[in-house]
Design a protein around this motif. Structure first.
Motif, short mmCIF file in Angstrom:
data_model
loop_
_atom_site.label_atom_id
_atom_site.label_comp_id
_atom_site.label_asym_id
_atom_site.label_seq_id
_atom_site.Cartn_x
_atom_site.Cartn_y
_atom_site.Cartn_z
N MET A 35 -3.27 4.74 -4.30
CA MET A 35 -4.65 4.29 -4.19
C MET A 35 -4.93 3.66 -2.84
SD MET A 35 -5.12 3.34 -8.07
CE MET A 35 -5.72 1.68 -7.98
N LYS A 36 -3.97 2.85 -2.37
CA LYS A 36 -4.14 2.19 -1.07
C LYS A 36 -4.16 3.20 0.07
CE LYS A 36 -4.26 -2.40 -1.22
NZ LYS A 36 -5.27 -3.17 -0.48
N SER A 37 -3.42 4.29 -0.09
CA SER A 37 -3.35 5.24 1.02
C SER A 37 -4.42 6.31 0.92
CB SER A 37 -1.96 5.89 1.07
OG SER A 37 -1.69 6.54 -0.14
N ALA A 38 -5.17 6.28 -0.17
CA ALA A 38 -6.17 7.33 -0.38
C ALA A 38 -7.18 7.48 0.78
CB ALA A 38 -6.90 7.10 -1.69
N PRO A 39 -7.67 6.36 1.39
CA PRO A 39 -8.68 6.50 2.46
C PRO A 39 -8.23 7.41 3.59
CG PRO A 39 -8.45 4.20 1.84
CD PRO A 39 -7.43 4.94 1.07
N ILE A 40 -6.93 7.45 3.86
CA ILE A 40 -6.46 8.26 4.98
C ILE A 40 -6.68 9.75 4.73
CG2 ILE A 40 -4.05 8.63 4.29
CD1 ILE A 40 -4.84 7.48 7.73
N PHE A 41 -6.66 10.12 3.45
CA PHE A 41 -6.86 11.54 3.13
C PHE A 41 -8.30 11.98 3.39
CE2 PHE A 41 -3.34 10.40 0.15
CZ PHE A 41 -2.35 11.06 0.86
N GLY A 254 2.02 -6.74 9.59
CA GLY A 254 1.26 -7.96 9.87
C GLY A 254 -0.01 -7.70 10.66
N GLU A 255 0.03 -6.74 11.58
CA GLU A 255 -1.05 -6.60 12.54
C GLU A 255 -2.05 -5.51 12.21
OE1 GLU A 255 0.71 -3.93 15.98
OE2 GLU A 255 1.98 -5.66 15.58
N MET A 256 -1.88 -4.91 11.05
CA MET A 256 -2.68 -3.72 10.79
C MET A 256 -4.05 -4.04 10.21
SD MET A 256 -1.07 -2.70 7.25
CE MET A 256 -1.63 -3.68 5.87
N LEU A 257 -4.27 -5.32 9.84
CA LEU A 257 -5.41 -5.62 9.00
C LEU A 257 -6.76 -5.28 9.64
CD1 LEU A 257 -3.88 -8.91 7.72
CD2 LEU A 257 -4.26 -6.83 6.37
N SER A 258 -6.82 -5.29 10.98
CA SER A 258 -8.10 -5.05 11.64
C SER A 258 -8.60 -3.62 11.48
CB SER A 258 -7.98 -5.39 13.13
OG SER A 258 -6.85 -4.72 13.66
N LEU A 259 -7.67 -2.69 11.34
CA LEU A 259 -8.07 -1.29 11.24
C LEU A 259 -7.86 -0.78 9.82
CD1 LEU A 259 -6.55 0.30 14.45
CD2 LEU A 259 -8.96 0.40 13.79
N PRO A 260 -8.91 -0.48 9.09
CA PRO A 260 -8.73 -0.04 7.70
C PRO A 260 -7.91 1.25 7.58
CG PRO A 260 -11.05 0.00 8.37
CD PRO A 260 -10.30 -0.54 9.51
N SER A 261 -8.13 2.19 8.47
CA SER A 261 -7.39 3.45 8.32
C SER A 261 -5.91 3.25 8.69
CB SER A 261 -8.01 4.54 9.18
OG SER A 261 -8.16 4.10 10.50
N TYR A 262 -5.63 2.28 9.54
CA TYR A 262 -4.24 1.97 9.88
C TYR A 262 -3.48 1.50 8.64
CZ TYR A 262 -0.58 0.49 13.17
OH TYR A 262 0.57 0.35 13.88
N GLU A 263 -4.16 0.62 7.91
CA GLU A 263 -3.54 0.13 6.67
C GLU A 263 -3.24 1.29 5.72
OE1 GLU A 263 -5.97 -2.38 4.29
OE2 GLU A 263 -4.35 -2.87 2.92
N ALA A 264 -4.23 2.16 5.57
CA ALA A 264 -4.03 3.32 4.69
C ALA A 264 -2.88 4.17 5.18
CB ALA A 264 -5.32 4.14 4.62
N ALA A 265 -2.79 4.32 6.51
CA ALA A 265 -1.73 5.15 7.07
C ALA A 265 -0.35 4.56 6.74
CB ALA A 265 -1.88 5.27 8.58
N LEU A 266 -0.23 3.25 6.90
CA LEU A 266 1.05 2.62 6.60
C LEU A 266 1.39 2.74 5.12
CD1 LEU A 266 1.21 -0.61 8.76
CD2 LEU A 266 2.28 1.60 9.11
N MET A 267 0.36 2.63 4.27
CA MET A 267 0.60 2.79 2.84
C MET A 267 1.04 4.21 2.53
SD MET A 267 0.44 0.13 1.26
CE MET A 267 0.34 -1.44 2.07
#
Lengths: 296, 289
Positions: A35-41, A254-267
């Motif tokens: 679910m967390k990584s869904a935005p990247i798709f 730690g540093e990914m929070l500013s970019l929403p798609s970055y977070e999704a990518a890491l997930m």
């Protein structure tokens, strides 16, 4: 009187729900990661994510190939280093060593297995990295910092060594003594017996052990992160830096929070790891199940 | 050269080799396992075996006659199996074992031998264990294993050897169609005959059978017994057995052991019909077992 029956039932129920809960955790984790990584798709196709080698989060390019390649290479190096050593060690301990030797080596192996992985990382940085940058690499390439794929592979190999040895020992010990006697009484040496009878008898078990060790190696983070160089490029040789998936997640969380798609990518990276490790565990279970069925 | 079967028809499909129908020496002169002509003799003198603190075999003195079936009888735990394992030095692998005394094979002491001597000794002493124990490989490879271990790689020769000894063990007709299937798929009686073929394939002088029939059904054990009777023209056979009746059927020579000691030994007729010792009499009459 009634009360103890009730207590028994409650205890059973509680224990069952606790077990079910911990099993459910796997499912919940998998679903959560998805679910967390869904935005990247929404932004990128699965093929692009897996097979593109361009990693520029600031520009919104997320190619995971360098990380996947790094993970696979480091694991392969580790397994190639660890399997022969641990197999020979296990064979020595089971087939050749005297009981006294076994008595002292087994606890030592347990200690090795119990060391925190950060210690392996420090050891790698202090010993393996300088060894590679000062001595080994200059013989093959012009320049290397020492923080390389090879260093990560060696450290990881040493880390899975105790696990592999103890799994191999267990498997080799399960070979019935009569098989060895049959071979030896034909005039075979111990080595011939080991090679053509003992190892042959347990090949599937050994394979399962290796798969299990691989799934352990895939997820190892800290020690690898400390020596692998952390450059998001597809590694070109043993002496170039690499960047396995666990290191990617740990370094950037730690540093990914500013970019929403970055977070999704890491997930998504975490999801890949999750699925692969699950698969490998499953494969090893299936092999072991088959082996047990054959024995029975 | 001694052969169980003077003429071997070779298992080559299609083209019949030029040698077919002739008497083919099974082993050419360059073969490693040339069996020495004449007698092979095993003499045990003052043998003592300790395992840790236990005195398993006490002052054993005996002679195993050549080309006969010698049955070792006695109640469980009297050291029969240990005696057999001393003959091929398999006893070495037991933890905390001490062996003293002499075991002379054709005049050579085998108790103190090491390295290559032990390997040759074990080849000369074919061991058949209680539970058939096929190696984790095909039927063919099981029989060929011993030869390969001793360095015979020639495929034609191996095929010849495998067929020859499967025939000797009376198994060839049953398995010739499926030589490449795993040996574990055979029935337990067939497995035991396979183990016999495997032992014979390295041309032993002795066959040591440790209760070789006790895990088998009556028909299979009868087959094995008959094989032994046939094989004794060429091999000296030492059989440990639990069943007195079996000993009565096959033994030429009997050794009766009790609590690690040899109580009585002699020709079967004499021991069974006129036992000299009180203990032997009691054992034979079934007072204890």
């Amino acid at each position: 009187m009634r009360f103890r029956v009730l207590k028994d039932k409650v205890a059973g129920g509680v224990m069952f729900s606790l077990t079910a809960l911990s099993l459910l955790l796997v499912v919940v984790m998998g679903a959560g990661l998805y679910m967390k990584s869904a935005p990247i798709f929404d932004e990128h196709g699965l093929g692009e994510l897996l097979f593109s080698s361009s990693w520029k989060p600031m520009r919104g390019e997320f190619g995971f190939l360098p990380f996947i390649a790094g993970t696979i290479w480091v694991t392969v190096i580790a397994v190639v280093i660890a399997v022969p050593i641990s197999l020979l060690t296990a064979v020595f301990l089971v087939e050749y060593a005297r009981p006294v030797t076994r008595k002292y080596v087994f606890p030592a192996l347990d200690i090795l297995a119990a060391l925190p992985s950060v210690i392996y990382g420090v050891w790698g940085t202090l010993l393996i990295v300088p060894f590679i940058s000062d001595w080994l690499a200059p013989r093959f390439v012009d320049f290397s910092t020492g923080y390389t794929m090879l260093a990560a592979g060696i450290v990881l190999g040493v880390m899975i060594l105790p696990l592999l040895v103890s799994l191999f020992i267990e498997i080799i010990t399960s070979v019935p003594g009569e098989l060895r006697e049959a071979s030896i009484s034909l005039g075979a040496t111990r080595w011939q017996t080991t090679k053509s009878v003992v190892i042959r008898d347990v090949r599937p078990g050994l394979a399962a052990a290796v798969v299990l060790a691989v799934s352990r190696a895939l997820g190892e983070t800290i020690a690898v992160l400390m020596v692998c160089g952390n450059l998001p490029e597809i590694p070109r040789s043993l002496f170039s830096a690499c960047y396995p998936i666990p290191a990617l997640i740990a370094n950037n969380y730690g540093e990914m929070l500013s970019l929403p798609s970055y977070e999704a990518a890491l997930m998504f990276a975490a999801l890949i790891l999750f699925v692969v490790v699950l698969l490998f565990n499953l494969i090893s279970r299936v092999i072991l199940y088959r082996v047990e069925k054959n024995v029975a | 050269m001694k052969h169980l079967f003077p003429a071997i028809s070779l298992p080559f499909e299609g083209r019949r080799p030029a040698t077919a129908g002739k008497v083919i020496p099974l082993f050419r002169p360059d073969h490693k396992f040339e069996r020495g002509e004449g007698e092979s003799e095993l003499v045990v003198e003052n043998l003592n075996v300790h395992i840790k603190q236990q005195h398993i075999l006490k002052e054993i003195n005996l002679t195993i006659p050549d080309k006969k079936i010698t049955c070792v009888i006695g109640p469980s735990g009297c050291g029969k199996s240990t005696l057999l394992k001393t003959f091929n030095r398999l006893v070495d692998s037991v933890e905390g074992v001490r062996v003293s005394g002499r075991v002379l094979l054709n005049g050579e002491d085998i108790v103190g031998s090491g390295g290559m001597e032990i390997i040759n000794l074990r080849r000369k002493m074919g061991l058949i264990s209680q539970k058939p124990c096929p190696l984790p490989m095909s039927i063919f490879d099981n029989v060929a294993y011993g030869c390969r271990v001793h360095g015979i790689r020639n495929w034609r020769k191996l095929r010849m050897i495998v067929r020859h000894y499967l025939e000797a063990a009376g198994l060839w007709e049953e398995v010739k169609e499926r030589l490449n299937t795993p040996a574990t798929r055979l029935s337990i009686g067939q497995q035991q005959r396979l183990c016999l073929a495997r032992s014979l394939a390295v041309e032993p002088h002795f066959i040591l059978a440790d209760e070789a029939t006790s895990a088998l059904d009556p028909i299979s054990s009868k087959t094995i017994e008959e094989l032994f009777i046939k094989l004794k023209q060429h091999y000296s056979i030492v059989m440990v057995t639990h069943t007195l009746r079996q000993a009565l059927r096959v033994a030429d020579h009997v050794i009766f052991m009790y609590l690690g000691q040899v109580i009585e030994t002699g020709p079967a007729e004499q021991v069974f019909n006129h036992p000299a010792d009180k203990l032997t009499q009691k054992y034979l009459s079934g007072s204890f077992s």
